[in-house]
Motif scaffolding. Structure first.
Motif, PDB file in Angstrom:
ATOM      1  N   LEU A  23       0.851  -1.193   0.000  1.00  0.00           N
ATOM      2  CA  LEU A  23       0.000   0.000   0.000  1.00  0.00           C
ATOM      3  C   LEU A  23       0.882   1.236   0.000  1.00  0.00           C
ATOM      4  CD1 LEU A  23      -2.722   1.483   0.264  1.00  0.00           C
ATOM      5  CD2 LEU A  23      -2.498   1.255   2.751  1.00  0.00           C
ATOM      6  N   PHE A  24       0.618   2.151  -0.938  1.00  0.00           N
ATOM      7  CA  PHE A  24       1.383   3.382  -1.058  1.00  0.00           C
ATOM      8  C   PHE A  24       0.456   4.574  -0.839  1.00  0.00           C
ATOM      9  CE2 PHE A  24       3.796   0.201  -3.178  1.00  0.00           C
ATOM     10  CZ  PHE A  24       5.124   0.583  -3.112  1.00  0.00           C
ATOM     11  N   VAL A  25       0.873   5.518   0.011  1.00  0.00           N
ATOM     12  CA  VAL A  25       0.126   6.747   0.263  1.00  0.00           C
ATOM     13  C   VAL A  25       0.954   7.909  -0.264  1.00  0.00           C
ATOM     14  CG1 VAL A  25      -0.943   8.233   1.983  1.00  0.00           C
ATOM     15  CG2 VAL A  25      -0.947   5.750   2.303  1.00  0.00           C
ATOM     16  N   GLU A  26       0.394   8.643  -1.204  1.00  0.00           N
ATOM     17  CA  GLU A  26       1.111   9.785  -1.774  1.00  0.00           C
ATOM     18  C   GLU A  26       0.807  11.023  -0.937  1.00  0.00           C
ATOM     19  OE1 GLU A  26       1.593  12.310  -5.941  1.00  0.00           O
ATOM     20  OE2 GLU A  26       0.506  10.421  -5.919  1.00  0.00           O
ATOM     21  N   MET A  27       1.800  11.500  -0.211  1.00  0.00           N
ATOM     22  CA  MET A  27       1.645  12.678   0.626  1.00  0.00           C
ATOM     23  C   MET A  27       2.035  13.906  -0.189  1.00  0.00           C
ATOM     24  SD  MET A  27       0.570  11.103   3.223  1.00  0.00           S
ATOM     25  CE  MET A  27       0.427  12.472   4.346  1.00  0.00           C
ATOM     26  N   SER A  28       1.041  14.532  -0.797  1.00  0.00           N
ATOM     27  CA  SER A  28       1.301  15.677  -1.670  1.00  0.00           C
ATOM     28  C   SER A  28       0.021  16.499  -1.796  1.00  0.00           C
ATOM     29  CB  SER A  28       1.749  15.188  -3.063  1.00  0.00           C
ATOM     30  OG  SER A  28       0.688  14.512  -3.710  1.00  0.00           O
ATOM     31  N   PRO A  29       0.100  17.722  -2.334  1.00  0.00           N
ATOM     32  CA  PRO A  29      -1.106  18.544  -2.508  1.00  0.00           C
ATOM     33  C   PRO A  29      -2.087  17.960  -3.517  1.00  0.00           C
ATOM     34  CG  PRO A  29       0.871  19.895  -2.605  1.00  0.00           C
ATOM     35  CD  PRO A  29       1.321  18.481  -2.691  1.00  0.00           C
ATOM     36  N   HIS A  30      -1.619  17.060  -4.395  1.00  0.00           N
ATOM     37  CA  HIS A  30      -2.493  16.451  -5.395  1.00  0.00           C
ATOM     38  C   HIS A  30      -1.841  15.161  -5.890  1.00  0.00           C
ATOM     39  CE1 HIS A  30      -5.804  16.510  -8.273  1.00  0.00           C
ATOM     40  NE2 HIS A  30      -4.961  16.108  -9.178  1.00  0.00           N
ATOM     41  N   PRO A  31      -2.587  14.058  -5.954  1.00  0.00           N
ATOM     42  CA  PRO A  31      -1.970  12.792  -6.375  1.00  0.00           C
ATOM     43  C   PRO A  31      -1.643  12.784  -7.868  1.00  0.00           C
ATOM     44  CG  PRO A  31      -4.334  12.510  -6.054  1.00  0.00           C
ATOM     45  CD  PRO A  31      -4.008  13.894  -5.594  1.00  0.00           C
ATOM     46  N   VAL A  32      -0.370  12.576  -8.162  1.00  0.00           N
ATOM     47  CA  VAL A  32       0.065  12.473  -9.559  1.00  0.00           C
ATOM     48  C   VAL A  32       0.798  11.163  -9.820  1.00  0.00           C
ATOM     49  CG1 VAL A  32       0.198  14.961  -9.914  1.00  0.00           C
ATOM     50  CG2 VAL A  32       2.185  13.744  -9.039  1.00  0.00           C
ATOM     51  N   LEU A  33       1.128  10.431  -8.749  1.00  0.00           N
ATOM     52  CA  LEU A  33       1.931   9.211  -8.908  1.00  0.00           C
ATOM     53  C   LEU A  33       1.171   7.938  -8.544  1.00  0.00           C
ATOM     54  CD1 LEU A  33       5.272  10.490  -7.351  1.00  0.00           C
ATOM     55  CD2 LEU A  33       4.720  10.277  -9.766  1.00  0.00           C
ATOM     56  N   THR A  34      -0.063   8.069  -8.043  1.00  0.00           N
ATOM     57  CA  THR A  34      -0.774   6.875  -7.606  1.00  0.00           C
ATOM     58  C   THR A  34      -0.993   5.883  -8.752  1.00  0.00           C
ATOM     59  OG1 THR A  34      -2.856   8.067  -7.921  1.00  0.00           O
ATOM     60  CG2 THR A  34      -1.939   8.036  -5.701  1.00  0.00           C
ATOM     61  N   MET A  35      -1.378   6.392  -9.917  1.00  0.00           N
ATOM     62  CA  MET A  35      -1.594   5.507 -11.057  1.00  0.00           C
ATOM     63  C   MET A  35      -0.292   4.856 -11.500  1.00  0.00           C
ATOM     64  SD  MET A  35      -3.422   6.335 -14.729  1.00  0.00           S
ATOM     65  CE  MET A  35      -4.900   6.895 -13.867  1.00  0.00           C
ATOM     66  N   ALA A  36       0.800   5.629 -11.480  1.00  0.00           N
ATOM     67  CA  ALA A  36       2.094   5.074 -11.870  1.00  0.00           C
ATOM     68  C   ALA A  36       2.521   3.968 -10.919  1.00  0.00           C
ATOM     69  CB  ALA A  36       3.141   6.188 -11.900  1.00  0.00           C
ATOM     70  N   VAL A  37       2.229   4.117  -9.619  1.00  0.00           N
ATOM     71  CA  VAL A  37       2.561   3.071  -8.653  1.00  0.00           C
ATOM     72  C   VAL A  37       1.793   1.792  -8.967  1.00  0.00           C
ATOM     73  CG1 VAL A  37       2.343   2.381  -6.241  1.00  0.00           C
ATOM     74  CG2 VAL A  37       3.215   4.642  -6.805  1.00  0.00           C
ATOM     75  N   GLU A  38       0.484   1.914  -9.192  1.00  0.00           N
ATOM     76  CA  GLU A  38      -0.342   0.729  -9.431  1.00  0.00           C
ATOM     77  C   GLU A  38       0.005   0.047 -10.750  1.00  0.00           C
ATOM     78  OE1 GLU A  38      -4.273   2.290  -9.071  1.00  0.00           O
ATOM     79  OE2 GLU A  38      -4.354   1.917  -6.909  1.00  0.00           O
ATOM     80  N   GLU A  39       0.531   0.816 -11.711  1.00  0.00           N
ATOM     81  CA  GLU A  39       0.895   0.220 -12.998  1.00  0.00           C
ATOM     82  C   GLU A  39       2.305  -0.357 -13.001  1.00  0.00           C
ATOM     83  OE1 GLU A  39       0.351   3.317 -15.811  1.00  0.00           O
ATOM     84  OE2 GLU A  39      -1.836   3.058 -15.973  1.00  0.00           O
ATOM     85  N   THR A  40       3.053  -0.144 -11.913  1.00  0.00           N
ATOM     86  CA  THR A  40       4.441  -0.588 -11.875  1.00  0.00           C
ATOM     87  C   THR A  40       4.549  -2.093 -11.719  1.00  0.00           C
ATOM     88  OG1 THR A  40       5.216   1.516 -10.994  1.00  0.00           O
ATOM     89  CG2 THR A  40       6.619  -0.397 -10.608  1.00  0.00           C
ATOM     90  N   ALA A  41       3.706  -2.663 -10.853  1.00  0.00           N
ATOM     91  CA  ALA A  41       3.795  -4.101 -10.575  1.00  0.00           C
ATOM     92  C   ALA A  41       2.442  -4.744 -10.838  1.00  0.00           C
ATOM     93  CB  ALA A  41       4.260  -4.329  -9.145  1.00  0.00           C
ATOM     94  N   ASP A  42       2.225  -5.910 -10.251  1.00  0.00           N
ATOM     95  CA  ASP A  42       0.970  -6.625 -10.490  1.00  0.00           C
ATOM     96  C   ASP A  42      -0.139  -6.011  -9.648  1.00  0.00           C
ATOM     97  OD1 ASP A  42       1.456  -7.491  -7.915  1.00  0.00           O
ATOM     98  OD2 ASP A  42       2.350  -9.377  -8.566  1.00  0.00           O
ATOM     99  N   ASP A  43      -1.271  -6.723  -9.594  1.00  0.00           N
ATOM    100  CA  ASP A  43      -2.444  -6.194  -8.906  1.00  0.00           C
ATOM    101  C   ASP A  43      -2.288  -6.169  -7.389  1.00  0.00           C
ATOM    102  OD1 ASP A  43      -3.653  -5.855 -11.338  1.00  0.00           O
ATOM    103  OD2 ASP A  43      -4.693  -7.784 -11.299  1.00  0.00           O
ATOM    104  N   SER A  44      -1.183  -6.665  -6.872  1.00  0.00           N
ATOM    105  CA  SER A  44      -1.007  -6.681  -5.423  1.00  0.00           C
ATOM    106  C   SER A  44      -0.724  -5.293  -4.857  1.00  0.00           C
ATOM    107  CB  SER A  44       0.142  -7.623  -5.041  1.00  0.00           C
ATOM    108  OG  SER A  44       1.372  -7.180  -5.606  1.00  0.00           O
ATOM    109  N   LEU A  45      -0.368  -4.329  -5.697  1.00  0.00           N
ATOM    110  CA  LEU A  45      -0.072  -2.974  -5.232  1.00  0.00           C
ATOM    111  C   LEU A  45      -1.303  -2.082  -5.370  1.00  0.00           C
ATOM    112  CD1 LEU A  45       3.489  -2.208  -6.679  1.00  0.00           C
ATOM    113  CD2 LEU A  45       2.872  -3.196  -4.481  1.00  0.00           C
ATOM    114  N   SER A  46      -1.499  -1.226  -4.371  1.00  0.00           N
ATOM    115  CA  SER A  46      -2.542  -0.210  -4.455  1.00  0.00           C
ATOM    116  C   SER A  46      -1.989   1.087  -3.894  1.00  0.00           C
ATOM    117  CB  SER A  46      -3.800  -0.631  -3.681  1.00  0.00           C
ATOM    118  OG  SER A  46      -3.496  -0.839  -2.314  1.00  0.00           O
TER     119      SER A  46
END
Length: 303
Positions: free
Chosen positions: A100-123
């Motif tokens: 599980l990744f939490v993007e601590m920022s004023p606006h999420p810009v990397l959440t989709m990139a994180v989920e697309e990096t590996a398999d479905d086990s990442l959110s």
């Protein structure tokens, strides 16, 4: 890239209606343009004294875990100059058991990139959003992280609250929410009349429902000159059901002043059956049946 080259690129893209926007910076990060400000950055960041941290730190400069004591001025210059090893860093975190990744920022810009990096086990979830950064947004993000497995400390959010046990199986009828059933009309238990309500200003009843070709697929079999009409037997059935609500088991007379056509586009018509108080002399009850298109305005007429 070089400003002149970008100007030529914009001149090619804009006539093609491609959305382009120049970023207001004096140099291009992660490229040779950083070399022109390298000495200045080293001088400005020279006072930085990194310390050891308790939280593991994975660097997008090296793509792997890194001791925070190494985050000196030279590191941050490399961070601005080199290629971002984002994929390698995320894969390294996943390999260490983080899902599980939490993007601590004023606006999420990397959440989709994180989920697309590996398999479905990442959110991944954000925290705040552009133009939506208040307490409600933050609590929503907490809830999103919670349902994805984050261990949230809810005590500061709900002071004095405590956890209750849920029913152990579906038929243990112990509600954990307010029961508003008494404020709703009763279910009429009929395929054509959905609800029934006793009138507040007298000894009468009101049945309501929605009719369409899809809710009653047998109705299209009754067509007159190409128009699908609700058959008289359906009126009789509805009125007998209405009579049951007030203790009347027999229908003496039915007069149809106008047919009830069902729209050919599949849209529904709203139905009301009003049963009035009994007549003093005979004990019989008058009734009326009204309909209008389901999407009509509140002040539109009934037929």
């Amino acid at each position: 890239g070089d400003p002149a080259a970008l100007d030529r690129l914009l001149a090619l893209l804009e006539p093609e209606d491609v959305r382009v926007r120049r970023i207001a910076v004096d140099y291009a990060s992660h490229s040779s343009h950083v070399d022109s400000v390298r000495d200045e950055l080293l001088e400005v960041l020279a006072p930085v004294r990194p310390r050891s941290g308790d939280v593991p730190f994975h660097s997008t400069v090296t793509g792997e875990a890194l001791r925070t004591t190494e985050l000196d001025a030279a590191y941050w210059v490399r961070n601005l100059r080199r290629t971002v090893e984002f994929t390698t860093a995320v894969e390294g975190l996943a390999a260490d058991g983080h899902s599980l990744f939490v993007e601590m920022s004023p606006h999420p810009v990397l959440t989709m990139a994180v989920e697309e990096t590996a398999d479905d086990s990442l959110s991944a979830v954000g925290s705040l959003r552009r133009d939506d950064g208040g307490p409600r947004r933050f609590l929503t993000s907490l809830a999103e992280a919670h349902v994805r497995g984050a261990d949230i400390d809810w005590a500061p959010v709900f002071p004095g609250a405590h956890v209750v046990d849920l029913p152990t199986y579906a038929f243990q009828h112990r509600h954990h929410w307010l029961d508003g059933a008494t404020a709703r009309p009763a279910v009429a238990d009929h395929p054509l009349a959905a609800t029934v309500e006793r009138l507040a200003d007298g000894d009468g009843a009101l049945l309501t429902g929605l009719l369409s070709r899809s809710t009653a697929p047998w109705i299209p079999d009754h067509a007159v000159a190409g128009d699908v009409l609700l058959p008289g037997t359906a009126f009789v059935e509805l009125l007998l059901r209405a009579g049951e609500q007030v203790g009347c088991a027999r229908l003496e007379d039915l007069t149809l002043q106008a047919p009830l056509p069902l729209p050919g586009d599949g849209s529904a018509v709203r139905l009301q059956i009003s049963v009035r108080e009994p007549e003093e002399s005979t004990g019989s009850r008058p009734f009326t049946v009204h309909t209008r298109p389901a999407g009509s305005a509140p002040d539109s007429p009934w037929t």
